[in-house]
Design an enzyme around this catalytic site. Structure first.
Site, PDB file in Angstrom:
ATOM      1  N   SER A 255      -6.895 -13.407   2.465  1.00 14.35           N
ATOM      2  CA  SER A 255      -7.945 -14.265   3.027  1.00 14.35           C
ATOM      3  C   SER A 255      -7.325 -15.062   4.160  1.00 14.35           C
ATOM      4  O   SER A 255      -6.140 -15.441   4.079  1.00 14.35           O
ATOM      5  CB  SER A 255      -8.454 -15.216   1.940  1.00 14.35           C
ATOM      6  OG  SER A 255      -9.094 -16.336   2.523  1.00 14.35           O
TER       7      SER A 255
ATOM      8  N   ASP B 266     -12.547  -8.677 -18.044  1.00  7.87           N
ATOM      9  CA  ASP B 266     -12.041  -9.886 -17.400  1.00  7.87           C
ATOM     10  C   ASP B 266     -10.609  -9.616 -16.945  1.00  7.87           C
ATOM     11  O   ASP B 266      -9.713  -9.423 -17.774  1.00  7.87           O
ATOM     12  CB  ASP B 266     -12.088 -11.064 -18.387  1.00  7.87           C
ATOM     13  CG  ASP B 266     -11.686 -12.384 -17.733  1.00  7.87           C
ATOM     14  OD1 ASP B 266     -11.056 -12.362 -16.650  1.00  7.87           O
ATOM     15  OD2 ASP B 266     -12.007 -13.437 -18.324  1.00  7.87           O
ATOM     16  N   LEU B 267     -10.399  -9.613 -15.637  1.00  9.04           N
ATOM     17  CA  LEU B 267      -9.091  -9.276 -15.069  1.00  9.04           C
ATOM     18  C   LEU B 267      -7.989 -10.263 -15.436  1.00  9.04           C
ATOM     19  O   LEU B 267      -6.811  -9.974 -15.222  1.00  9.04           O
ATOM     20  CB  LEU B 267      -9.195  -9.260 -13.540  1.00  9.04           C
ATOM     21  CG  LEU B 267      -9.955  -8.130 -12.892  1.00  9.04           C
ATOM     22  CD1 LEU B 267     -10.578  -8.608 -11.603  1.00  9.04           C
ATOM     23  CD2 LEU B 267      -9.024  -6.981 -12.635  1.00  9.04           C
TER      24      LEU B 267
ATOM     25  N   ILE C 184     -16.762 -13.804   5.457  1.00  5.14           N
ATOM     26  CA  ILE C 184     -17.640 -12.646   5.331  1.00  5.14           C
ATOM     27  C   ILE C 184     -18.916 -13.093   4.624  1.00  5.14           C
ATOM     28  O   ILE C 184     -18.862 -13.699   3.534  1.00  5.14           O
ATOM     29  CB  ILE C 184     -16.959 -11.526   4.511  1.00  5.14           C
ATOM     30  CG1 ILE C 184     -15.566 -11.194   5.085  1.00  5.14           C
ATOM     31  CG2 ILE C 184     -17.859 -10.296   4.463  1.00  5.14           C
ATOM     32  CD1 ILE C 184     -15.533 -10.704   6.508  1.00  5.14           C
TER      33      ILE C 184
ATOM     34  N   TYR D 279      -6.006 -21.193  -4.828  1.00  2.00           N
ATOM     35  CA  TYR D 279      -6.576 -19.983  -4.225  1.00  2.00           C
ATOM     36  C   TYR D 279      -5.767 -19.606  -2.986  1.00  2.00           C
ATOM     37  O   TYR D 279      -5.335 -18.455  -2.839  1.00  2.00           O
ATOM     38  CB  TYR D 279      -8.044 -20.238  -3.861  1.00  2.00           C
ATOM     39  CG  TYR D 279      -8.736 -19.109  -3.120  1.00  2.00           C
ATOM     40  CD1 TYR D 279      -9.322 -18.048  -3.806  1.00  2.00           C
ATOM     41  CD2 TYR D 279      -8.820 -19.111  -1.724  1.00  2.00           C
ATOM     42  CE1 TYR D 279      -9.966 -17.017  -3.121  1.00  2.00           C
ATOM     43  CE2 TYR D 279      -9.461 -18.092  -1.034  1.00  2.00           C
ATOM     44  CZ  TYR D 279     -10.037 -17.046  -1.737  1.00  2.00           C
ATOM     45  OH  TYR D 279     -10.672 -16.032  -1.057  1.00  2.00           O
TER      46      TYR D 279
ATOM     47  N   GLY E  29     -13.408  -5.918  -9.043  1.00  6.85           N
ATOM     48  CA  GLY E  29     -14.439  -6.832  -8.552  1.00  6.85           C
ATOM     49  C   GLY E  29     -15.486  -6.097  -7.724  1.00  6.85           C
ATOM     50  O   GLY E  29     -15.968  -6.617  -6.710  1.00  6.85           O
TER      51      GLY E  29
END
Ligand SMILES: NC(=O)c1ccc[n+]([C@@H]2O[C@H](COP(=O)([O-])OP(=O)(O)OC[C@H]3O[C@@H](n4cnc5c(N)ncnc54)[C@H](O)[C@@H]3O)[C@@H](O)[C@H]2O)c1
Length: 251
Positions: A145, A66-67, A191, A158, A16
């Protein structure tokens, strides 16, 4: 930014890396004279960044992929290895913070969010293991995160992925430690990237961010890149299995 002499010549793989925090990490390692390979789904941005850094004399190689497609990720890592050499440092940075109300999540969407936010971190770590073993050591950084620590709503798969990364880091650090491979998590707060400005950072949200943080300033991608450089360098040779939070004192 500090210069870490041992990073010069190291092969660093960043996922990314075409935009946001990943781009800052690509630039930071390139400035250290590391040999930087990065992958991203955004072919245009990745190609432009690699061309810019190559033109300024850095050694950079970009692979568009594409991961979520693990064989494609493994092939991309192999192409970077062929271009730059065996991988010494892996930064598992890519993710996608698309919001998803719990009631709308289907089984397929659940799997897709795990694929974009968690699964590739494991398989990239697995793919670089032989290189790091042969080199007598290495460093793996996995981006989490604070969203799960602060209890954010609106994106449960997520946050589930981001909390699972901490458990994965602790296990991989134990498994890879005998080969002198250090595995750590970096946990950013909010961030300020262009994407955050475009999508989520309204004036109200920015005021809320400021109120929650101990430090009353915005954090930028370079704040995370500085931590990544340190953790990848020999200055951090005693550090593994930990979670380093860069959030200005939010959680
Ligand atoms: N920005 C923040 O406030 C923040 C906060 C906490 C954690 N993080 C974490 O930091 C990391 C970087 O965040 P960011 O804000 O720079 O994200 P971003 O969305 O701005 O950038 C992510 C990069 O990953 C790429 N990418 C997305 N899906 C991909 C796919 N399927 N295959 C290949 N590449 C793909 C994107 O093209 C992009 O270049 C992520 O792991 C994120 O969860 C960010």
């Amino acid at each position: 930014m500090a210069i870490y002499p041992d990073l010069a010549g190291k092969v660093v793989l960043i996922t990314g890396g075409a935009s946001g925090i990943g781009e800052a990490i690509v630039r930071a390692f390139a400035q250290q004279d590391a040999r930087v390979g990065f992958v991203d789904i955004d072919a245009a941005a990745g190609t432009a960044l690699a061309a810019e850094l190559t033109a300024s004399g850095r050694t950079v190689h970009f692979q568009s992929l594409d991961l979520r497609d693990i064989p494609a990720l493994e092939a991309g890592i192999e192409a970077i290895r062929e271009a730059l050499g065996p991988i010494n440092v892996l930064v598992n940075n890519a993710a996608h913070d698309e919001r998803h109300p719990a009631q709308d999540v289907t089984p397929d969407y659940f799997d897709d969010r795990i694929a974009v936010n968690l699964r590739h971190q494991f398989f990239a770590s697995q793919a670089v293991l032989p290189d790091m073993k042969a080199a007598g050591g290495g460093a793996i950084l996995c981006m989490s995160s604070i969203s799960w620590m602060a209890g954010f709503g609106g994106m449960p798969i997520y946050t589930a992925s981001k909390s699972a990364i901490i458990g994965m880091v602790r296990s991989l650090a134990r498994d890879f430690g005998p080969d002198n491979i250090r595995v750590n998590a970096i946990t950013p707060g909010w961030i300020v990237t262009q994407r955050q400005l475009d999508l989520w950072l309204t004036p109200e949200a920015d005021a809320e961010r400021n109120a929650r943080q101990s430090l009353k300033r915005r954090l930028y991608p370079d704040d995370v890149a500085r931590l990544a450089l340190f953790l990848a360098s020999e200055d951090a040779s005693a550090l593994t299995a930990q979670n380093y939070i860069a959030d200005g004192g939010w959680v």
